[in-house]
Scaffold this motif. Structure first.
Motif, PDB file in Angstrom:
ATOM      1  N   THR A  30       0.841  -1.198   0.000  1.00  0.00           N
ATOM      2  CA  THR A  30       0.000   0.000   0.000  1.00  0.00           C
ATOM      3  C   THR A  30       0.878   1.251   0.000  1.00  0.00           C
ATOM      4  O   THR A  30       0.650   2.200  -0.763  1.00  0.00           O
ATOM      5  N   ASP A  51     -10.296   3.046  -7.292  1.00  0.00           N
ATOM      6  CA  ASP A  51      -9.408   2.210  -6.476  1.00  0.00           C
ATOM      7  C   ASP A  51     -10.092   0.856  -6.353  1.00  0.00           C
ATOM      8  O   ASP A  51     -11.101   0.718  -5.654  1.00  0.00           O
ATOM      9  N   GLY A  55     -10.071  -1.809   0.335  1.00  0.00           N
ATOM     10  CA  GLY A  55      -9.740  -2.129   1.731  1.00  0.00           C
ATOM     11  C   GLY A  55     -10.137  -0.976   2.647  1.00  0.00           C
ATOM     12  O   GLY A  55     -11.291  -0.530   2.644  1.00  0.00           O
ATOM     13  N   SER A  76     -15.910  -6.489  -0.210  1.00  0.00           N
ATOM     14  CA  SER A  76     -16.172  -6.655   1.222  1.00  0.00           C
ATOM     15  C   SER A  76     -16.914  -5.448   1.800  1.00  0.00           C
ATOM     16  O   SER A  76     -16.448  -4.310   1.692  1.00  0.00           O
ATOM     17  N   GLY A 100     -16.683  -5.880  -7.692  1.00  0.00           N
ATOM     18  CA  GLY A 100     -15.334  -6.155  -8.184  1.00  0.00           C
ATOM     19  C   GLY A 100     -15.111  -5.522  -9.534  1.00  0.00           C
ATOM     20  O   GLY A 100     -15.592  -4.432  -9.823  1.00  0.00           O
ATOM     21  N   ASN A 116      -4.196  -2.651  -5.594  1.00  0.00           N
ATOM     22  CA  ASN A 116      -3.292  -3.500  -4.823  1.00  0.00           C
ATOM     23  C   ASN A 116      -4.057  -4.805  -4.619  1.00  0.00           C
ATOM     24  O   ASN A 116      -4.650  -5.043  -3.571  1.00  0.00           O
ATOM     25  N   PRO A 118      -5.191  -8.906  -4.392  1.00  0.00           N
ATOM     26  CA  PRO A 118      -4.611 -10.103  -3.782  1.00  0.00           C
ATOM     27  C   PRO A 118      -3.633 -10.709  -4.789  1.00  0.00           C
ATOM     28  O   PRO A 118      -3.966 -10.808  -5.975  1.00  0.00           O
TER      29      PRO A 118
HETATM   30  C1  LIG Z   1      -4.323  -6.465  -0.663  1.00  0.00           C
HETATM   31  S1  LIG Z   1      -5.866  -5.780  -0.160  1.00  0.00           S
HETATM   32  C2  LIG Z   1      -5.563  -4.066  -0.577  1.00  0.00           C
HETATM   33  C3  LIG Z   1      -6.370  -3.080   0.234  1.00  0.00           C
HETATM   34  C4  LIG Z   1      -5.987  -1.623   0.002  1.00  0.00           C
HETATM   35  N1  LIG Z   1      -6.188  -1.245  -1.376  1.00  0.00           N
HETATM   36  C5  LIG Z   1      -4.537  -1.373   0.390  1.00  0.00           C
HETATM   37  O1  LIG Z   1      -3.721  -1.207  -0.513  1.00  0.00           O
HETATM   38  O2  LIG Z   1      -4.254  -1.342   1.592  1.00  0.00           O
HETATM   39  C6  LIG Z   1      -6.961  -6.350  -1.437  1.00  0.00           C
HETATM   40  C7  LIG Z   1      -8.401  -5.883  -1.315  1.00  0.00           C
HETATM   41  O3  LIG Z   1      -9.125  -6.411  -2.437  1.00  0.00           O
HETATM   42  C8  LIG Z   1     -10.402  -6.830  -2.023  1.00  0.00           C
HETATM   43  N2  LIG Z   1     -10.841  -7.872  -2.965  1.00  0.00           N
HETATM   44  C9  LIG Z   1     -10.471  -9.168  -3.038  1.00  0.00           C
HETATM   45  N3  LIG Z   1     -11.080  -9.773  -4.067  1.00  0.00           N
HETATM   46  C10 LIG Z   1     -11.832  -8.835  -4.666  1.00  0.00           C
HETATM   47  C11 LIG Z   1     -12.712  -8.842  -5.780  1.00  0.00           C
HETATM   48  N4  LIG Z   1     -12.910  -9.937  -6.510  1.00  0.00           N
HETATM   49  N5  LIG Z   1     -13.349  -7.703  -6.101  1.00  0.00           N
HETATM   50  C12 LIG Z   1     -13.151  -6.566  -5.359  1.00  0.00           C
HETATM   51  N6  LIG Z   1     -12.339  -6.491  -4.304  1.00  0.00           N
HETATM   52  C13 LIG Z   1     -11.698  -7.620  -3.957  1.00  0.00           C
HETATM   53  C14 LIG Z   1     -10.215  -7.332  -0.612  1.00  0.00           C
HETATM   54  O4  LIG Z   1     -11.442  -7.295   0.104  1.00  0.00           O
HETATM   55  C15 LIG Z   1      -9.166  -6.344  -0.082  1.00  0.00           C
HETATM   56  O5  LIG Z   1      -9.785  -5.247   0.532  1.00  0.00           O
END
Ligand SMILES: C[S@@+](CC[C@H](N)C(=O)[O-])C[C@H]1O[C@@H](n2cnc3c(N)ncnc32)[C@H](O)[C@@H]1O
Length: 227
Positions: A30, A51, A55, A76, A100, A116, A118
């Motif tokens: 991040t 974005d 998160g 989420s 998403g 950012n 997963p």
């Molecule tokens: C690595 S975290 C990054 C959070 C924030 N952007 C940061 O950089 O601190 C990934 C985020 O993607 C979200 N996420 C995971 N799969 C997703 C999907 N299919 N669609 C949307 N968001 C998703 C998760 O809930 C999480 O909040």
């Protein structure tokens, strides 16, 4: 061409953010991407940004501070509630979107998209409690669809900024972006020690060739992709 190369110590400090339980704590990835956004004079007032996977909203807030209009999307509800609280506390005007890639594309296109996602390769199926970081057996469960959708997310002059680990194959990301007509450049890199998620699955990551025995760090990379 590489615009600049940073180290983890140069990454932007993020300050404290409110997070409901289970919401991703802003970390080195991040901070690295946030630092790039803050330093990039091409992002600013009047731009429409998204974005994806917001998160706690840390990256959405970095964009909003430039004067841009921001849509913060996440699958989420807890993440969206946390992002809402953080943006209200800072009086930053950010729109929230539950969903998403598909929902974000529908609400687009954007001048700037940041993500950012997963990206940690995972030996087990992703469940709700791990979906912030688990990204399937090769770490690309969200990266591949994101690269494929990138041209539809962006305006003609738009740019995608994303951060990932080299474990989840940066070259593959760049090839996938190129297949959609986008050229990419590396804007920042940082070598970071393993966190608890990677440390907890070292055997799998070594066995599958994502890491070598004896590795103690992984590299994070920020890419910028444009037409
Ligand atoms: C690595 S975290 C990054 C959070 C924030 N952007 C940061 O950089 O601190 C990934 C985020 O993607 C979200 N996420 C995971 N799969 C997703 C999907 N299919 N669609 C949307 N968001 C998703 C998760 O809930 C999480 O909040």
């Amino acid at each position: 061409m590489t615009m600049s190369v940073r180290t983890a110590s140069e990454a932007r400090p993020l300050g404290r953010v409110f997070r409901l339980p289970g919401v991703y704590r802003p970390q080195e990835d991040t901070a690295l991407l946030s630092g790039v956004l803050a330093a990039d004079a091409r992002i600013g007032c009047g731009m429409r940004c998204a974005d994806l996977g917001t998160g706690s909203g840390a990256l959405a807030m970095a964009l909003a501070r430039t004067g841009a209009t921001v849509v913060a999307a996440d699958i989420s509800m807890r993440a969206l509630a946390s992002a809402w609280m953080n943006t209200v506390l800072r009086a930053l005007p950010i729109g929230l979107l539950r969903g998403g890639l598909e929902e974000t594309v529908e609400a687009g296109p954007y001048d700037v998209v940041v993500a950012n996602p997963p990206y940690v390769p995972s030996p087990t199926p992703t469940v709700r409690s791990t979906r912030a970081w688990d990204a399937g057996p090769d770490g690309r469960a969200m990266l591949d669809p994101l690269c494929a959708a990138a041209p539809s997310l962006l305006t003609r002059t738009g740019a995608l900024y994303l951060v990932q680990s080299t474990m989840s194959d940066v070259d593959r990301t760049r090839f996938a972006l190129a297949a959609g007509g986008l050229r990419s450049e590396v804007l920042a890199r940082a070598e970071i020690p393993f966190g608890p998620v990677v440390s907890g699955r070292l055997d799998y990551l070594i066995e599958r060739g994502f890491l070598a025995p004896g590795d103690r760090t992984e590299e994070l990379v920020v890419l910028r992709a444009t037409r």
